[in-house]
Design a protein around this motif. Sequence first.
Motif, PDB file in Angstrom:
ATOM      1  N   ILE A  59       0.842  -1.197   0.000  1.00 20.84           N
ATOM      2  CA  ILE A  59       0.000   0.000   0.000  1.00 20.84           C
ATOM      3  C   ILE A  59       0.879   1.250   0.000  1.00 20.84           C
TER       4      ILE A  59
ATOM      5  N   ASP B 228      -7.234  -2.480   1.318  1.00 16.95           N
ATOM      6  CA  ASP B 228      -7.365  -2.184   2.741  1.00 16.95           C
ATOM      7  C   ASP B 228      -7.436  -3.477   3.552  1.00 16.95           C
TER       8      ASP B 228
ATOM      9  N   TYR C 106      -8.807  -8.907   4.223  1.00 15.06           N
ATOM     10  CA  TYR C 106      -7.959  -8.203   3.269  1.00 15.06           C
ATOM     11  C   TYR C 106      -8.821  -7.872   2.056  1.00 15.06           C
ATOM     12  N   HIS C 107      -8.678  -6.651   1.557  1.00 14.78           N
ATOM     13  CA  HIS C 107      -9.468  -6.183   0.423  1.00 14.78           C
ATOM     14  C   HIS C 107      -8.527  -5.841  -0.728  1.00 14.78           C
TER      15      HIS C 107
ATOM     16  N   TRP D 233     -10.495   4.603   4.306  1.00  8.95           N
ATOM     17  CA  TRP D 233      -9.633   3.449   4.593  1.00  8.95           C
ATOM     18  C   TRP D 233      -9.473   3.189   6.084  1.00  8.95           C
TER      19      TRP D 233
ATOM     20  N   ILE E  65      -6.563   1.422   6.967  1.00  6.13           N
ATOM     21  CA  ILE E  65      -5.109   1.581   7.021  1.00  6.13           C
ATOM     22  C   ILE E  65      -4.747   2.944   6.445  1.00  6.13           C
ATOM     23  N   LYS E  66      -4.046   3.742   7.238  1.00  3.33           N
ATOM     24  CA  LYS E  66      -3.632   5.064   6.781  1.00  3.33           C
ATOM     25  C   LYS E  66      -2.589   4.918   5.680  1.00  3.33           C
ATOM     26  N   ARG E  67      -2.619   5.876   4.740  1.00  2.00           N
ATOM     27  CA  ARG E  67      -1.684   5.869   3.626  1.00  2.00           C
ATOM     28  C   ARG E  67      -1.506   7.273   3.102  1.00  2.00           C
TER      29      ARG E  67
ATOM     30  N   SER F 176      -6.300   9.200  -0.229  1.00  2.00           N
ATOM     31  CA  SER F 176      -5.902   8.663   1.082  1.00  2.00           C
ATOM     32  C   SER F 176      -7.081   8.488   2.012  1.00  2.00           C
TER      33      SER F 176
END
Length: 103
Positions: free
Chosen positions: A10, A36, A50-51, A93, A95-97, A103
């Motif tokens: 990611i 994500d 998990y995506h 999301w 999970i931060k990115r 984002s």
Amino acid sequence: MHRNLFIRSINEKLIIKLTFNSIEKGILTRNCIPFDFGPSRRFRDKSQRYHFLVLDGASGRHNLSILPIQIVKIELTEKHFSPSDFIKWKPNWFIKRNWGVYS
């Protein structure tokens, strides 16, 4: 181990080679965009999944949400993706990115 590679893919915007147990069709390997990790909005059980976006599925591109136990292997490729090519909604999301406006 899978989670660390997933998060790295990611952060580095890398396409991954995912080997997983599809349950219906057995063990499959596909090239995927990592999206994500978190509860699915489609499944009522709210289990962590998990995506991915599968790029080379038998029936074309499609979303894939699988349980951690279904993952056999995640391999990083050297191919990068651009979120703007795949994200066509306002993301929220788990999970931060750092994907800019995606984002």
